[in-house]
Design a protein around this motif. Structure first.
Motif, mmCIF file in Angstrom:
data_model
loop_
_atom_site.group_PDB
_atom_site.id
_atom_site.type_symbol
_atom_site.label_atom_id
_atom_site.label_comp_id
_atom_site.label_asym_id
_atom_site.label_seq_id
_atom_site.Cartn_x
_atom_site.Cartn_y
_atom_site.Cartn_z
ATOM 1 N N UNK A 419 37.103 55.318 69.046
ATOM 2 C CA UNK A 419 37.252 56.780 69.090
ATOM 3 C C UNK A 419 36.846 57.417 67.770
ATOM 4 N N UNK A 420 37.313 56.764 66.685
ATOM 5 C CA UNK A 420 37.020 57.287 65.350
ATOM 6 C C UNK A 420 35.510 57.266 65.071
ATOM 7 N N UNK A 422 33.110 57.230 67.316
ATOM 8 C CA UNK A 422 32.455 58.218 68.187
ATOM 9 C C UNK A 422 32.609 59.623 67.603
ATOM 10 N N UNK A 423 33.791 59.908 67.105
ATOM 11 C CA UNK A 423 34.046 61.223 66.500
ATOM 12 C C UNK A 423 33.060 61.498 65.359
ATOM 13 N N UNK A 424 32.877 60.517 64.507
ATOM 14 C CA UNK A 424 31.972 60.696 63.366
ATOM 15 C C UNK A 424 30.515 60.753 63.812
ATOM 16 N N UNK A 425 30.196 59.937 64.807
ATOM 17 C CA UNK A 425 28.823 59.986 65.332
ATOM 18 C C UNK A 425 28.531 61.357 65.931
ATOM 19 N N UNK A 426 29.545 61.945 66.559
ATOM 20 C CA UNK A 426 29.333 63.254 67.169
ATOM 21 C C UNK A 426 29.028 64.307 66.092
ATOM 22 N N UNK A 427 29.350 64.004 64.859
ATOM 23 C CA UNK A 427 29.027 64.952 63.787
ATOM 24 C C UNK A 427 27.664 64.641 63.145
ATOM 25 N N UNK A 428 27.021 63.573 63.654
ATOM 26 C CA UNK A 428 25.652 63.299 63.197
ATOM 27 C C UNK A 428 25.494 62.014 62.404
ATOM 28 N N UNK A 429 26.624 61.336 62.092
ATOM 29 C CA UNK A 429 26.523 60.105 61.306
ATOM 30 C C UNK A 429 26.106 58.934 62.199
ATOM 31 N N UNK A 430 25.263 58.070 61.692
ATOM 32 C CA UNK A 430 24.918 56.872 62.448
ATOM 33 C C UNK A 430 26.143 55.959 62.484
ATOM 34 N N UNK A 431 26.096 54.973 63.352
ATOM 35 C CA UNK A 431 27.238 54.062 63.460
ATOM 36 C C UNK A 431 27.546 53.405 62.112
ATOM 37 N N UNK A 433 26.770 54.511 59.075
ATOM 38 C CA UNK A 433 27.304 55.509 58.144
ATOM 39 C C UNK A 433 28.767 55.806 58.452
ATOM 40 N N UNK A 437 31.825 55.139 55.908
ATOM 41 C CA UNK A 437 32.686 56.254 55.505
ATOM 42 C C UNK A 437 34.154 55.917 55.775
#
Lengths: 471, 254
Positions: A419-420, A422-431, A433, A437
């Motif tokens: 979930x975490x 996916x949340x970050x990916x939804x903001x544009x970060x690659x898996x 990245x 982070x």
């Protein structure tokens, strides 16, 4: 693993150490371990008799001790002591001037960013190539204050009155099998003495570099900080990737006399074939403070538990450590705090990250005997698991006797959830990245306490490690 | 004009079909509200558009300006201008909102280009002022220990900073008291523009008192069963979902 990056901005990645040169060694003890090898080292180094005897006794102790496979990892059995070369050096004295360092060795260290680093912010630097220091220099102003910063060989020869008094006293030969091994074949490492009241403003730094295959590096560092004096020492380690096992087994002894402060910082970035089995301990006298900052990245197996013996009243010990166990790696790390006087305090904060099949083990030892009063220990160990195949274990051994002492222990294990990410990916970060982070966030509160240069380097190493671990 | 186009979409989780032949088009400048009872598939729809890995699209497509989103990774969709305000945003311990947004902004730059820190902070502060958010807010770790209202505010701030072309707000009103609801609505309203298309997913009509939608769709059992303007939401509020459900059995409505 990280691949070669072409940008100069990321000059401190894992791959930067992954190169080696063919070097002419004037002195080579050959493979295997015996009295002959130990005597050879003593001959080459022109050891005083007491050192030769010390080495020979240590070899006996080493041979008499079993491998600690019963409590640690069976992987230790993969070390074949007879295949290792215990001493390799060019046979030239340590250089004071960078220009005088032999060309091929100079190339190595320049590729690693030394002495560029020295010019930037260091008070002194020592560079060790395989067995011996090839370059050692201290800024004039620091030298004029009476600070001694030399290789251990030079230390025992030129400053025997200080060296001999403390050498092997904090970590006796027989402390463990690998401290005995180091005591038998040690070469290189730093000797530092800081006179009373001298506060060395900038850090002293050493670089340890393994260049040869099937080689064992056994540096021996001894730091003595006199009453009311202060020093920060930083070490960096690299080795190229060889297919066969390489052994790094150092012994580091710190002595902080009354009111002295020592901060010892390690960022190791060993390649995945290195067995890193290191014994580090400090002795803190009255009101002295010893702080270990230990970042363990890379290696095949690391076993390292920096410790502080709190000998004097009101002394303080601290271990802040970060371990990153990548695929196939095992970081077996922790801390030891031996309280030996009233009103002593110790603090252990350990964070580990396990990636892929990586395994992180925390082992802690806190000992407060019954007769002491007003001692305090705080232990926190947090583990982060990245994949379902990652593993973490915690073995805290805390013995607190008596009534007036207090201890606090916290441990946590967390996981980077889908979930975490996916949340970050939804903001544009690659898996990748997103992973790095998360990991950087996990260690952030600890890294903030590190010197700037090292926290930046550590963040980048984590990023590279994480980028390599996904997709 | 640009558009987010959902065509005859079917989505399954495991064996059960959650979204059943759903079609909907959102153009930039429009605000669409999807209302529906619990379990109607609203959140699944939101997550599948964003690329949530556990959901399986069995047929149909989602196009953003003609490009098939379903072939892209979640981060690629995001960088092309799709934003999802989560119903339950994840915590990222140790990572401040400022650093998180910085990483998100950096990810939108071409490789090798470094985000200009001063410009970034100037923009961040501008957006925070716009949304009446205190400066100290962004030095907190993302969603860690946040109240329901703070989490939603954090989502809206991220949306403001990332300037998407299409934003899906999933139950942004859930768990909010009326004051927090107003704050969030104020945020969304101030981001409304001809360059932004919004898909607002909600269970209750009350959010629509503050964010006035151009279109309202009612979703039941994975389908849109009725579409209309904002009056539909009021009618629904009055008559309840049962009224719609009774009609939902009639295939003519689909």
């Amino acid at each position: 693993m990280a691949t070669q990056t072409e940008t100069s901005a990321v000059d401190i990645d894992r791959s930067i150490g992954d190169f080696h040169y063919d070097v002419e060694y004037g002195h080579d003890a050959g493979v295997g371990l015996s009295d002959r090898v130990v005597n050879y080292i003593s001959d080459v180094k022109q050891d005083p008799d007491w050192v030769r005897q010390f080495r020979l006794n240590a070899l006996k102790t080493f041979l008499g001790k079993p491998m600690p496979t019963h409590w640690a990892s069976k992987d230790l059995d993969a070390i074949v002591f007879d295949n290792i070369r215990y001493y390799l050096a060019q046979g030239t004295p340590t250089k004071r001037n960078w220009e005088d360092v032999p060309e091929d060795i100079k190339r190595t260290f320049e590729r690693l960013g030394i002495p560029e680093q020295e010019r930037k912010f260091l008070a002194g630097v020592e560079a060790q190539f395989d067995s011996e220091a090839v370059y050692s220099n201290i800024k004039k102003a620091v030298g004029e204050q009476g600070v001694i910063f030399v290789g251990s060989t030079e230390g025992l020869k030129n400053h025997p009155e200080i060296f001999r008094k403390w050498f092997g006293k904090v970590i006796p030969t027989g402390d463990n099998k690998f401290s005995a091994l180091n005591s038998a074949v040690f070469s290189g490492g730093s000797f530092i003495y800081v006179p009373p009241g001298v506060k060395v403003k900038h850090p002293l730094q050493a670089y340890f570099r393994i260049n040869a295959e099937n080689f064992g590096q056994f540096e021996r560092t001894l730091i003595i900080v006199d009453e009311g004096a202060e020093v920060t020492y930083m070490e960096g380690c690299t080795a190229p990737k060889f297919n066969t096992a390489t052994l790094h087994s150092a012994v580091v002894e710190l002595v902080a006399l009354k009111g002295a402060k020592i901060q010892y910082i390690t960022v190791q970035n060993w390649s995945a074939n290195v067995f890193n089995l290191v014994t580090k301990r400090g002795l803190a006298h009255e009101e002295a403070e010893i702080k270990w900052i230990d970042c363990n990245i890379g290696s095949r197996l690391t076993m390292k538990y920096p410790g502080v013996v709190l000998k004097g009243r009101k002394s303080r010990g601290e271990v802040l450590s970060i371990a990153l166990a990548g695929n196939g790696q095992h970081q077996d790390t922790g801390a030891k705090m031996i309280h030996g006087a009233d009103e002593t305090t110790s603090n252990i904060i350990s964070k580990s990250i396990s990636i892929g099949t990586g395994r992180a083990t925390y082992r802690g030892l806190v000992h407060v005997p019954k007769h002491l009063k007003h001692c305090k220990n705080n232990t926190e160990c947090d583990a982060l698991l990245i994949n379902a195949t990652s593993r973490t274990d915690t073995y805290p051994a805390i013995t607190v006797r008596g009534t007036g002492n207090s201890v606090q222990h916290e441990a946590s294990v967390s996981q980077v959830s889908a979930e975490q990410i996916f949340y970050m990916q939804q903001r544009g970060l690659s898996e990748g990245q997103a992973m790095s982070l998360s990991v950087n966030g996990f260690v952030n509160d600890l890294v903030r306490q590190f010197p700037m240069e090292y926290s930046v380097e550590l963040k980048r190493l984590i990023e590279l490690e994480m980028e390599g671990s996904v997709g | 004009m640009q558009q987010l186009e959902i065509n005859n979409l079917r989505v399954a989780i495991g064996e059960s079909e959650i979204v059943r032949d759903l079609s909907l088009t959102v153009r930039t400048g429009e605000v669409h509200a999807i209302m529906g009872p619990n379990g109607s598939g609203k959140s699944t729809l939101a997550k599948v558009i964003a690329g949530y890995p556990d959901y399986r699209v069995t047929s149909g497509g989602v196009l953003m300006d003609g490009e098939n989103l379903l072939e892209l990774r979640p981060d690629e969709r995001a960088r092309r201008g799709l934003f999802l305000a989560f119903q339950y945003p994840s915590e990222i311990p140790g990572v401040t909102i400022a650093n998180f947004l910085r990483a998100a902004a950096q990810s939108r730059l071409p490789e090798g280009e470094e985000l200009e820190a001063t410009d970034y902070y100037a923009k961040l502060y501008e957006k925070m002022d716009l949304l009446d958010i205190d400066r100290s807010f962004t030095s907190r770790s993302v969603n860690e220990g946040f109240s329901g209202g703070e989490k939603k505010r954090c989502e809206i701030l991220q949306m403001a900073m990332l300037e998407p072309r299409f934003a899906i707000l999933d139950e942004t009103d859930s768990g909010l008291d009326i004051d927090a609801l107003k704050v969030v609505a104020h945020g969304v309203n101030s981001l409304r523009s001809p360059n932004l298309g919004v898909l607002l997913i909600t269970h209750y009509q009350r959010l629509l008192n503050y964010i006035i939608p151009d279109f309202v769709h009612v979703m039941v059992q994975g389908r849109i069963v009725r579409s209309g303007d904002k009056e539909l939401a009021l009618e629904l509020e009055e008559k309840g979902y049962d009224w719609i459900r009774d009609h939902a059995e009639e295939p003519a409505l689909v």
